[in-house]
Design a protein around this motif. Structure first.
Motif, PDB file in Angstrom:
ATOM      1  N   LYS A   1      13.449  37.946  63.417  1.00 13.56           N
ATOM      2  CA  LYS A   1      13.391  37.083  64.603  1.00 13.56           C
ATOM      3  C   LYS A   1      14.017  35.722  64.281  1.00 13.56           C
ATOM      4  O   LYS A   1      14.786  35.175  65.058  1.00 13.56           O
ATOM      5  CB  LYS A   1      11.929  36.908  65.036  1.00 13.56           C
ATOM      6  CG  LYS A   1      11.779  36.809  66.541  1.00 13.56           C
ATOM      7  CD  LYS A   1      10.325  36.988  66.981  1.00 13.56           C
ATOM      8  CE  LYS A   1      10.066  38.387  67.502  1.00 13.56           C
ATOM      9  NZ  LYS A   1       8.638  38.715  67.606  1.00 13.56           N
ATOM     10  N   LYS A   2      13.696  35.212  63.096  1.00 14.78           N
ATOM     11  CA  LYS A   2      14.220  33.903  62.697  1.00 14.78           C
ATOM     12  C   LYS A   2      15.742  33.982  62.491  1.00 14.78           C
ATOM     13  O   LYS A   2      16.488  33.101  62.935  1.00 14.78           O
ATOM     14  CB  LYS A   2      13.522  33.470  61.397  1.00 14.78           C
ATOM     15  CG  LYS A   2      13.845  32.060  61.014  1.00 14.78           C
ATOM     16  CD  LYS A   2      12.926  31.553  59.903  1.00 14.78           C
ATOM     17  CE  LYS A   2      13.491  30.261  59.331  1.00 14.78           C
ATOM     18  NZ  LYS A   2      13.162  30.089  57.917  1.00 14.78           N
ATOM     19  N   ILE A   3      16.191  35.056  61.835  1.00 18.90           N
ATOM     20  CA  ILE A   3      17.634  35.232  61.620  1.00 18.90           C
ATOM     21  C   ILE A   3      18.339  35.235  62.982  1.00 18.90           C
ATOM     22  O   ILE A   3      19.355  34.576  63.192  1.00 18.90           O
ATOM     23  CB  ILE A   3      17.916  36.566  60.871  1.00 18.90           C
ATOM     24  CG1 ILE A   3      17.381  36.492  59.445  1.00 18.90           C
ATOM     25  CG2 ILE A   3      19.409  36.904  60.882  1.00 18.90           C
ATOM     26  CD1 ILE A   3      17.376  37.821  58.704  1.00 18.90           C
ATOM     27  N   GLY A   4      17.756  35.989  63.919  1.00 17.15           N
ATOM     28  CA  GLY A   4      18.358  36.111  65.252  1.00 17.15           C
ATOM     29  C   GLY A   4      18.418  34.780  65.983  1.00 17.15           C
ATOM     30  O   GLY A   4      19.435  34.425  66.580  1.00 17.15           O
TER      31      GLY A   4
ATOM     32  N   GLU B   1      21.064  40.762  70.133  1.00 17.51           N
ATOM     33  CA  GLU B   1      20.124  41.792  69.687  1.00 17.51           C
ATOM     34  C   GLU B   1      20.546  42.279  68.320  1.00 17.51           C
ATOM     35  O   GLU B   1      21.700  42.652  68.117  1.00 17.51           O
ATOM     36  CB  GLU B   1      20.138  42.962  70.681  1.00 17.51           C
ATOM     37  CG  GLU B   1      19.165  42.744  71.805  1.00 17.51           C
ATOM     38  CD  GLU B   1      19.205  43.882  72.817  1.00 17.51           C
ATOM     39  OE1 GLU B   1      19.421  45.044  72.401  1.00 17.51           O
ATOM     40  OE2 GLU B   1      19.049  43.576  73.998  1.00 17.51           O
ATOM     41  N   LEU B   2      19.592  42.301  67.388  1.00 16.82           N
ATOM     42  CA  LEU B   2      19.905  42.709  66.020  1.00 16.82           C
ATOM     43  C   LEU B   2      19.156  43.981  65.632  1.00 16.82           C
ATOM     44  O   LEU B   2      18.011  44.172  66.022  1.00 16.82           O
ATOM     45  CB  LEU B   2      19.524  41.604  65.033  1.00 16.82           C
ATOM     46  CG  LEU B   2      20.244  40.268  65.164  1.00 16.82           C
ATOM     47  CD1 LEU B   2      19.706  39.285  64.120  1.00 16.82           C
ATOM     48  CD2 LEU B   2      21.740  40.453  64.980  1.00 16.82           C
ATOM     49  N   MET B   3      19.832  44.830  64.873  1.00 17.20           N
ATOM     50  CA  MET B   3      19.176  45.997  64.294  1.00 17.20           C
ATOM     51  C   MET B   3      19.396  45.961  62.797  1.00 17.20           C
ATOM     52  O   MET B   3      20.409  45.422  62.341  1.00 17.20           O
ATOM     53  CB  MET B   3      19.818  47.265  64.823  1.00 17.20           C
ATOM     54  CG  MET B   3      19.314  47.693  66.165  1.00 17.20           C
ATOM     55  SD  MET B   3      20.032  49.294  66.511  1.00 17.20           S
ATOM     56  CE  MET B   3      21.470  48.796  67.376  1.00 17.20           C
ATOM     57  N   VAL B   4      18.495  46.566  62.041  1.00 17.19           N
ATOM     58  CA  VAL B   4      18.701  46.676  60.597  1.00 17.19           C
ATOM     59  C   VAL B   4      18.712  48.155  60.232  1.00 17.19           C
ATOM     60  O   VAL B   4      17.824  48.903  60.640  1.00 17.19           O
ATOM     61  CB  VAL B   4      17.587  45.959  59.807  1.00 17.19           C
ATOM     62  CG1 VAL B   4      17.875  46.020  58.311  1.00 17.19           C
ATOM     63  CG2 VAL B   4      17.452  44.511  60.254  1.00 17.19           C
TER      64      VAL B   4
ATOM     65  N   LEU C   1      14.402  41.999  55.226  1.00 20.24           N
ATOM     66  CA  LEU C   1      15.131  41.415  56.361  1.00 20.24           C
ATOM     67  C   LEU C   1      14.307  41.427  57.644  1.00 20.24           C
ATOM     68  O   LEU C   1      14.424  40.531  58.468  1.00 20.24           O
ATOM     69  CB  LEU C   1      16.439  42.182  56.611  1.00 20.24           C
ATOM     70  CG  LEU C   1      17.648  41.737  55.796  1.00 20.24           C
ATOM     71  CD1 LEU C   1      18.887  42.491  56.233  1.00 20.24           C
ATOM     72  CD2 LEU C   1      17.900  40.238  55.942  1.00 20.24           C
ATOM     73  N   ILE C   2      13.485  42.449  57.803  1.00 25.26           N
ATOM     74  CA  ILE C   2      12.671  42.515  59.022  1.00 25.26           C
ATOM     75  C   ILE C   2      11.440  41.610  58.898  1.00 25.26           C
ATOM     76  O   ILE C   2      11.092  40.910  59.841  1.00 25.26           O
ATOM     77  CB  ILE C   2      12.275  43.979  59.315  1.00 25.26           C
ATOM     78  CG1 ILE C   2      13.543  44.753  59.737  1.00 25.26           C
ATOM     79  CG2 ILE C   2      11.225  44.051  60.430  1.00 25.26           C
ATOM     80  CD1 ILE C   2      13.355  46.222  59.921  1.00 25.26           C
TER      81      ILE C   2
ATOM     82  N   SER D   1      14.330  43.959  66.317  1.00 27.59           N
ATOM     83  CA  SER D   1      15.121  43.516  67.463  1.00 27.59           C
ATOM     84  C   SER D   1      14.692  42.109  67.842  1.00 27.59           C
ATOM     85  O   SER D   1      13.546  41.747  67.726  1.00 27.59           O
ATOM     86  CB  SER D   1      14.881  44.489  68.607  1.00 27.59           C
ATOM     87  OG  SER D   1      15.511  44.016  69.757  1.00 27.59           O
ATOM     88  N   THR D   2      15.668  41.342  68.241  1.00 23.09           N
ATOM     89  CA  THR D   2      15.339  39.976  68.622  1.00 23.09           C
ATOM     90  C   THR D   2      16.370  39.479  69.618  1.00 23.09           C
ATOM     91  O   THR D   2      17.406  40.093  69.787  1.00 23.09           O
ATOM     92  CB  THR D   2      15.347  39.053  67.386  1.00 23.09           C
ATOM     93  OG1 THR D   2      15.036  37.743  67.821  1.00 23.09           O
ATOM     94  CG2 THR D   2      16.680  39.027  66.705  1.00 23.09           C
TER      95      THR D   2
END
Ligand code: GDP
Ligand code: MG
Length: 355
Positions: free
Chosen positions: A282-285, A303-306, A273-274, A353-354
């Protein structure tokens, strides 16, 4: 604001009365045409096209769609509004034999959808052979005692000559009230279907305000839009392991700031995922942010975290957090005094993060 409109019926099993019945009665008097309104549940095997159909009829995305089975985890209402009618379409998780806690909760959601609806529509993938799963669906449908429609979907990809034998095959399994070949993707056959649904719905004022298109809270829709992009970015084994929770949702002056965490079950999945140098996340975000901005009609900072949470699908507390009907009940003032759900996630530092 929209969330407020939604909350007035969250706890009622039966829909609350419409907000503006007077206006509607006078419209009905003027034209002499009675307003029709009711609930239609869309059920079927995973991947049959339930969510695609609901989105296309509502004209907006209320349910995420992917080519992988079991994308939909909750029952979701999408609302089709017309001058003379309102159809509340109930999208559901696919009919399947339940295994882990998540999948039992999903089948529970689907069974719930049969309660208090006026019509059930079984949607099947007409490009697939009739099989054991279909027989299971037909048997399962006997729980419902009202009219059941059969929708043969994906006819854009089927030779018309194959439809009649398919209809005969299904008729041997169940006595359907109506049968329609449709394409949720191209819209073929859908207009006729809507007319026949309306013909069978009761005369009633609308169940929702007529500018409302779903019963889902914004937060849940946002989490789903993030999950949709996470599913698109990954392959085979990752999708079922993905869960998304919104940690913060703040309306700032000219934008909405959203922080979300994507949970997976294993380190390897987190790595996927990262992506290399954070490229995948970044693309997912970016893609999710664009969809969210369209939906909320506002600039969004996402902002996304995994994080890794081993075996979460068998963890009752986490699976319950995914049930937004239940989450809203917990957020209601009546239960304010109740203790919070136990904290089940470990507190890792943000990894990807994105914005
Ligand atoms: P659900 O699991 O029943 O909700 O199915 P989805 O709506 O998520 O759709 C599953 C897959 O089937 C997606 O890839 C859709 O694009 C595709 N699909 C749905 N309806 C149609 C249709 O009418 N024609 C074609 N060709 N594909 C469709
Ligand atoms: Mg679905």
């Amino acid at each position: 604001m929209w969330l407020q409109m939604v909350t007035y019926r969250l706890f009622a099993r039966h829909p609350a009365p419409a907000l503006h019945p007077f206006t509607l009665e006078s419209v009905a008097e003027d034209t002499g045409i009675a307003f029709k309104s009711g609930f239609v549940a869309i059920v079927g095997r995973p991947n049959a096209g339930k969510s695609t159909l609901v989105n296309s009829l509502v004209g907006r995305k209320v349910a995420i769609v992917s080519p992988r089975p079991q994308t939909t985890r909750n029952r979701i209402q999408g609302i089709l509004n017309r001058d003379d009618a309102q159809i509340v379409l109930v999208d559901t998780p696919g009919i399947h034999k339940a295994g882990d806690i998540l999948s039992r909760q999903m089948m529970g959601e689907t069974e719930h959808a049969l309660e208090d609806v006026d019509i059930v529509s079984l949607i099947v993938d007409a490009t697939a052979e009739f099989g054991g799963g279909d027989r299971f669906s037909a048997k399962w449908l006997r729980k419902f005692h009202g009219p059941v429609f059969l929708l043969l979907n994906k006819v854009d990809r089927v030779r018309k000559a194959l439809l009649l034998p398919m209809i005969d095959r299904w008729r041997r399994e169940f006595e359907f009230a109506e049968i329609f070949p449709v394409s949720a993707l191209t819209g073929e056959g859908c207009a006729g279907l809507v007319e026949v649904w309306i013909a069978r719905l009761p005369e009633s004022p609308p169940h929702f305000p007529q500018d409302q298109f779903t019963d889902q809270p914004e937060r849940f829709l946002v989490a789903e839009l993030v999950r949709e992009q996470a599913l698109r970015a990954t392959t085979e084994e990752v999708p079922h392991a993905v869960a998304v929770f919104i940690d913060r949702f703040e309306q700032k002056k000219d934008l909405i700031k959203i922080m979300a965490t994507i949970y997976v079950e294993r380190e390897g999945q987190k790595g996927i995922l990262i992506g290399k140098g954070g490229e995948a996340i970044k693309k997912i975000g970016t893609l999710a942010r664009k969809e969210i901005e369209t939906m909320l009609d506002s600039h969004v900072l996402l902002e996304l975290m995994v994080k890794v949470q081993p075996n979460w699908r068998s963890n009752r507390a986490i699976v319950r957090k995914l049930d937004w009907h239940r989450q809203l009940e917990l957020m209601s003032p009546r239960e304010e005094d109740e203790p919070d759900e136990p904290q089940v996630f470990d507190d890792e530092e943000p990894e990807g993060s994105t914005s």
